[in-house]
Scaffold this motif. Sequence first.
Motif: not given
Length: 314
Positions: A140, A244, A237, A241-242, A239, A311, A293, A166, A168, A309
């Motif tokens: 990461e 996967r 960012f 915005s991510g 959540k 973002n 990221t 980030m 969360r 991943r």
Amino acid sequence: MIRNLLCMTAPVRDGFEIPCHEIGPSSHHPAAALVGGLHGDEINGIFILSRLADFLNSVEAGKYPELKLRKRVLIIPAVNVLGVNLRTRTWPFDKTDINRMFPGSTISETTQRIAYAVLEATKRADYRIDIHTASTDFEEIPQVRLYDPSDQERKSAALFGLPAVMERSLSPVFTTTLMYSWKVWPGQSFMLRVGQGGTVQLDHCQRVFRSLVSFLGRTGVLEGVQIAAEDEEVCFFDKPSGFRVFAEKAGTFVSDRQVGRWVRAGQELGYIYDSFGGNVIEKVVSPVAGLLTGIRRHPLLFEGDLVLRVNRKG
């Protein structure tokens, strides 16, 4: 000054200690508390904090006359000391995760006693920083993680100067983590995520070391720090915005892409090869334009494994 946070006995060997550094002027509680190595494979964080302790001890000893440590700093480089020695992520004897043992207890099992000692030493700090890595399979970008942050925490997160912050939510399931326990107390709490587990990634470590020194300088803990001009924007960012990407097929994943790079939607970021035939069976592309990221570093994967991943900037 280095001291032992906790001394414990072992069944068929000498006892063991969890060392910590207390540096700077005496005070009722530290201005900054930094914790690493809750997991035994998080070598990046252990290396960064041991180097930071050496640097601040040198400042305190007068080796950097232009710098002065104005407030007390507590550093615990490695909590899971036996896990580090045996190269295991969890506590070696019963395979428990120390970061699922908070707030801990003085009269319970070993890992809960360790958790209690760590929380008691750090919970009253003005700034609390927990350093982690991703797994040994995944890398990461160095980043700040905020959990249900206050406006002041959002403002302070930019002081690290890392490229990504980030946000969360605190998990209603994982209520026994250090971060969850910290958030009960006044002060500000941050998690730094740094690279990949099981190794020292020098570029990441140097970057985060500099970010911690800058943070201590900007918050008034360390006086005289010359803050470098920002060379890139700090992006926040949430959540959603991510994005996967998971492997659609099993095989050998190969990529030369570096985390921290901006990528285009549809850009090829790696390839999955047939492990025996050698032919490309899947092209891995970015689903959106954004910041890379995270990316898988262990080449062998199963169908459905996380590969990367991205973002997207809001």
